[in-house]
Design a protein around this motif. Structure first.
Motif, short mmCIF file in Angstrom:
data_model
loop_
_atom_site.label_atom_id
_atom_site.label_comp_id
_atom_site.label_asym_id
_atom_site.label_seq_id
_atom_site.Cartn_x
_atom_site.Cartn_y
_atom_site.Cartn_z
N ALA A 8 29.96 66.19 37.74
CA ALA A 8 29.79 64.74 37.81
C ALA A 8 30.92 64.02 37.07
O ALA A 8 31.48 63.05 37.58
N ALA A 9 31.27 64.51 35.90
CA ALA A 9 32.34 63.87 35.13
C ALA A 9 33.66 63.91 35.89
O ALA A 9 34.42 62.93 35.90
N ARG A 10 33.94 65.05 36.53
CA ARG A 10 35.20 65.19 37.26
C ARG A 10 35.27 64.19 38.41
O ARG A 10 36.31 63.53 38.61
N TRP A 11 34.18 64.06 39.15
CA TRP A 11 34.21 63.18 40.32
C TRP A 11 34.12 61.70 39.95
O TRP A 11 34.70 60.86 40.64
N VAL A 12 33.44 61.39 38.87
CA VAL A 12 33.44 59.99 38.42
C VAL A 12 34.83 59.60 37.92
O VAL A 12 35.31 58.49 38.19
N GLU A 13 35.49 60.51 37.20
CA GLU A 13 36.85 60.23 36.75
C GLU A 13 37.79 60.01 37.94
O GLU A 13 38.61 59.08 37.94
N ARG A 14 37.66 60.84 38.96
CA ARG A 14 38.49 60.66 40.15
C ARG A 14 38.15 59.35 40.86
O ARG A 14 39.04 58.67 41.41
N TRP A 15 36.88 58.98 40.85
CA TRP A 15 36.46 57.70 41.44
C TRP A 15 37.15 56.54 40.71
O TRP A 15 37.67 55.62 41.34
N GLU A 16 37.13 56.59 39.39
CA GLU A 16 37.77 55.53 38.61
C GLU A 16 39.25 55.42 38.97
O GLU A 16 39.78 54.31 39.14
N ARG A 17 39.93 56.54 39.11
CA ARG A 17 41.37 56.50 39.41
C ARG A 17 41.64 55.90 40.78
O ARG A 17 42.53 55.05 40.93
N GLN A 18 40.88 56.34 41.80
CA GLN A 18 41.19 55.81 43.14
C GLN A 18 40.80 54.34 43.27
O GLN A 18 41.41 53.60 44.04
N GLN A 19 39.82 53.90 42.50
CA GLN A 19 39.43 52.49 42.59
C GLN A 19 40.50 51.55 42.04
O GLN A 19 40.52 50.37 42.37
N GLN A 20 41.40 52.07 41.22
CA GLN A 20 42.49 51.23 40.71
C GLN A 20 43.41 50.73 41.82
O GLN A 20 44.12 49.74 41.66
N TRP A 188 39.49 60.78 48.36
CA TRP A 188 38.37 61.06 47.44
C TRP A 188 37.19 61.63 48.22
O TRP A 188 36.61 62.64 47.83
N TRP A 189 36.84 60.98 49.33
CA TRP A 189 35.70 61.46 50.11
C TRP A 189 35.99 62.81 50.77
O TRP A 189 35.10 63.66 50.88
N ALA A 190 37.22 63.02 51.19
CA ALA A 190 37.59 64.31 51.76
C ALA A 190 37.47 65.41 50.71
O ALA A 190 36.97 66.52 50.98
N GLY A 191 37.89 65.11 49.49
CA GLY A 191 37.76 66.08 48.41
C GLY A 191 36.32 66.37 48.07
O GLY A 191 35.93 67.52 47.83
#
Length: 251
Positions: A8-20, A188-191
């Protein structure tokens, strides 16, 4: 099988990055929204705050950290994002799955008292104008007198020429301040689809369907008009960078 906190932490962190990629000065926008909520709830012992279109709860978690006595509810239609947030942020937030604007969507929130603040960021532009009009009216009915609705989103100025300038300013600002980004929404969704631990949640996401994206082309004055018609007495922008606005509406 529960989702691991590490995943969960890994994917939330990636979510934060792509949302920038999709919000100019995203962190500053979040800080401004938190400032507004803190200002309006400064005399409330246990503020009640809703985050609409919360995704995994990135803004909601920041609000909970800023207001440790608050009850913060993260509201979204996507079961995967809600599960990621729940596993990552834990009991700091209450998560509710509902489709904003659908008939009866507020029932899922199970609210027992008036709301102090409703926030949303980069989410309400997905709603059609008619749906958004109804949502604004419903939210005005939920908020206590003196409560606030805060919408941080891409909102164009009324003038087409000025809107073109704002978009260019936003692009230039992003280029000056952005860190190198290697991920966008699609990647992100593909990953996520390739991660075996997320398979169950992705299957549930497909089974339940995704809300239809109507979209609207409301300018700033269009939002202001809808909000005033909905019963908000004081409405206006409090922050802007390029086309990115934070719009505040007080009951």
């Amino acid at each position: 099988m529960s989702l691991s906190t590490t995943t969960a932490a890994r994917w939330v962190e990636r979510w934060e990055r792509q949302q920038q990629l999709y919000a100019v000065d995203r962190e500053e926008r979040f800080e401004v929204i938190a400032d507004l909520v803190e200002h309006v709830t400064r005399d409330r012992a246990v503020p009640l705050v809703l985050d609409l279109g919360s995704g995994p709860g990135c803004l909601a978690a920041r609000l909970a950290a800023r207001l440790p006595t608050a009850e913060v509810i993260a509201v979204d239609a996507d079961p995967l994002l809600l599960e990621l947030g729940s596993a990552h942020y834990g009991p700091a937030l209450r998560y509710v799955r509902t489709v904003i604007g659908e008939p009866g969507w507020l029932d899922a929130l199970a609210l027992e008292r008036p709301v102090d603040a409703v926030v949303s960021t980069t989410a309400l532009h997905y709603l059609g104008t008619r749906t958004l009009r109804g949502v604004y009216r419903e939210l005005a009915g939920l908020l206590r007198p003196g409560g606030i609705l805060i919408n941080g989103d891409h909102i164009s100025p009324d003038s087409t020429k000025v809107s073109e300038l704002a978009i260019d300013i936003g692009r230039r600002r992003s280029e000056r301040t952005a860190v190198p980004l290697v991920e966008d929404w699609d990647s992100w969704w593909a990953g996520a689809a390739a991660d075996p631990e997320l398979a169950r949640l992705l299957a549930h996401r497909e089974d339940t369907g995704r809300p239809h994206c109507e979209g609207n082309d409301l300018t700033l004055s269009g939002h202001v008009t809808l909000l005033r018609d909905a019963g908000f007495d004081h409405v206006g922008p409090v922050w802007q960078v390029g086309p990115s606005h934070v719009l505040a509406a007080l009951r």
